[in-house]
Design an enzyme around this catalytic site. Structure first.
Site, PDB file in Angstrom:
ATOM      1  N   TYR A  37      -7.742  -5.049   5.650  1.00  0.00           N
ATOM      2  CA  TYR A  37      -8.192  -6.342   6.333  1.00  0.00           C
ATOM      3  C   TYR A  37      -8.641  -6.386   7.728  1.00  0.00           C
ATOM      4  CZ  TYR A  37      -7.074  -8.386   1.773  1.00  0.00           C
ATOM      5  OH  TYR A  37      -6.823  -8.677   0.279  1.00  0.00           O
ATOM      6  N   LYS A  40       0.412   3.015  -3.622  1.00  0.00           N
ATOM      7  CA  LYS A  40      -0.100   3.724  -4.441  1.00  0.00           C
ATOM      8  C   LYS A  40       0.035   5.222  -3.935  1.00  0.00           C
ATOM      9  CE  LYS A  40      -2.969   4.604  -7.783  1.00  0.00           C
ATOM     10  NZ  LYS A  40      -2.539   4.150  -9.103  1.00  0.00           N
ATOM     11  N   ASP A  85      -0.321  -0.493  -9.646  1.00  0.00           N
ATOM     12  CA  ASP A  85      -0.838  -0.545 -10.965  1.00  0.00           C
ATOM     13  C   ASP A  85       0.422  -0.928 -11.839  1.00  0.00           C
ATOM     14  OD1 ASP A  85      -0.105   1.998 -10.764  1.00  0.00           O
ATOM     15  OD2 ASP A  85      -1.839   3.079 -11.800  1.00  0.00           O
ATOM     16  N   ASP A 108      -2.227  -9.294  -1.452  1.00  0.00           N
ATOM     17  CA  ASP A 108      -3.083 -10.603  -1.595  1.00  0.00           C
ATOM     18  C   ASP A 108      -3.031 -10.428  -3.314  1.00  0.00           C
ATOM     19  OD1 ASP A 108      -5.169 -12.375  -1.407  1.00  0.00           O
ATOM     20  OD2 ASP A 108      -6.436 -10.986  -1.123  1.00  0.00           O
ATOM     21  N   ASP A 159      -1.211 -13.565  -6.164  1.00  0.00           N
ATOM     22  CA  ASP A 159      -2.307 -14.477  -6.872  1.00  0.00           C
ATOM     23  C   ASP A 159      -1.590 -14.136  -8.398  1.00  0.00           C
ATOM     24  OD1 ASP A 159      -3.686 -15.374  -4.761  1.00  0.00           O
ATOM     25  OD2 ASP A 159      -5.636 -15.268  -6.233  1.00  0.00           O
TER      26      ASP A 159
END
Ligand code: IPM
Ligand code: MG
Length: 361
Positions: A146, A195, A227, A251, A255
């Protein structure tokens, strides 16, 4: 005591939910003899309309000089609003990124709690829910994709876009410490999500997190690939206590975490740095589709105000009081439309705020 709060109503349902959170804070003020003074700050679309930019230097300074910041939500309808007809750094969300960076709020805490009163809203099977779950996502907030350099240009005749994902060891270590500190006050488990089978930034993340964990021998550290974590969150959310992860993974996972509780309208968040100054906002967005209709659920914002009382002002009893008031109102059967179920009493945003403030008075 007197506390100066910078209030950012923002866009969409922001002003409605902030109004209710202020009601609740004022009730706390009366009951516990504190005074809260509010300075309104423009950010997001309303700031674009008034000043041409999503966050002015002056607005950022007001936030910096306050004891804490309470935010509603920013942003509009991407397809429809003219706020999106400009360069990305001039859109409403850029204001949010700028205030996080400007206040050095590198740690974002998003609790995912299944409220026992709202079990029926949870989309997971009963055998998965068990007696509920309660974990937090600790998201790094001022680094990674970001905030990395980005550009779009033609390469070999093709439009090509690049975003860069950068973390240094200091940025990783300071958020890891926050996660271990929070875990110490909870069930003492940190699951660091990355990851590392693909990304260099993740490999460094894993290594530095492990180094920091040496300072916290009482906290258990595990690693999980992102994942797999996305899957585990719906398969067995009870396994988590503190999920520690970088900006973009956080992020997305936060959610998902809020959705598995079934009530995104209930979930608060706190963004913290090295000082007591924090920014508190609901985990949900500005919901322009229901703005101004008195339909929004103000509870996430009210619970964010409770987090502010706890983390920025060290007012634990007052924070507990707000949380207990929310539970009580739910127990009495009052619901906004997003958490409504048969047999309960439907109320609007303002009435929900009145009821919760009423429990405090
Ligand atoms: C959030 C939001 C923001 C983010 C957007 C609006 C920039 O999705 O707070 O999670 O991605 O950080
Ligand atoms: Mg988000």
């Amino acid at each position: 005591m007197n506390f100066n709060i910078a209030v950012i109503p923002g866009d969409g349902i922001g002003p409605e939910i902030i109004r209710e959170a202020r009601k609740v804070l004022d009730a706390i003020g009366v009951q516990y003899s504190h005074s809260f003074s509010y300075t309104e700050v423009l950010m997001g679309g309303v700031s674009i309309d008034a000043t041409g930019v999503p966050l002015t230097e002056e607005a950022l300074l007001t936030a910096k000089n306050s004891d804490s910041v309470l935010l509603g939500a920013v942003g509009g309808d991407v397809g429809k609003s003219s706020w999106y007809d400009v360069a990305p750094n001039l859109r409403p969300e850029a204001g949010l990124l700028a205030i996080r960076k400007g206040l050095n709020l590198f740690a974002n805490i998003r609790p995912a709690i299944l409220f026992s009163e709202l079990k029926s809203a949870c989309p997971l099977r009963e055998d998965i829910i068990g007696d509920g779950f309660d974990f937090v996502v600790m998201r790094e907030l001022t680094g990674g994709l970001y905030f990395g350099d980005r550009w779009t240009k033609e390469v070999d005749g093709l439009r090509t876009a690049t975003d860069t994902l950068v973390y240094n060891e200091q940025e990783i270590a300071r958020i890891a410490r926050q996660a271990f500190e929070i875990a110490r006050k909870r069930r003492k488990k940190v699951c660091s999500v990355d990851k590392a089978n693909v990304l260099d930034s993740s490999r460094l993340w894993r290594q530095v997190t492990k180094e920091v964990s040496m300072e916290y021998p009482d906290v258990e550290l595990t690693d999980m690939l992102v994942d797999n974590c996305a899957m585990q969150l719906v398969k067995d959310p009870k396994q988590f206590d503190v999920i520690l992860t970088e900006n973009m993974f956080g992020d997305i996972l936060s959610d998902e975490a809020s959705m598995v509780t079934g009530s995104i309208g209930m979930l608060a968040s706190a963004s913290l740095g090295d000082t007591k100054l924090g920014l508190y906002e609901p985990s949900h967005g500005s919901a322009p589709d229901i703005a101004g209709q008195n339909k929004a659920n103000p509870i996430a914002t009210i619970l964010s105000a409770a987090m502010m009382l706890r983390y920025s002002f060290d007012l634990d009893a007052e924070a507990n009081k707000v949380e207990a008031a929310v539970k009580e109102v739910l127990k009495k059967g009052y619901r906004t439309i997003d958490i409504m179920s048969p047999g309960k009493t439907l109320v609007g945003c303002d009435k929900m705020g009145d009821l919760i403030a009423g429990e405090i008075m």
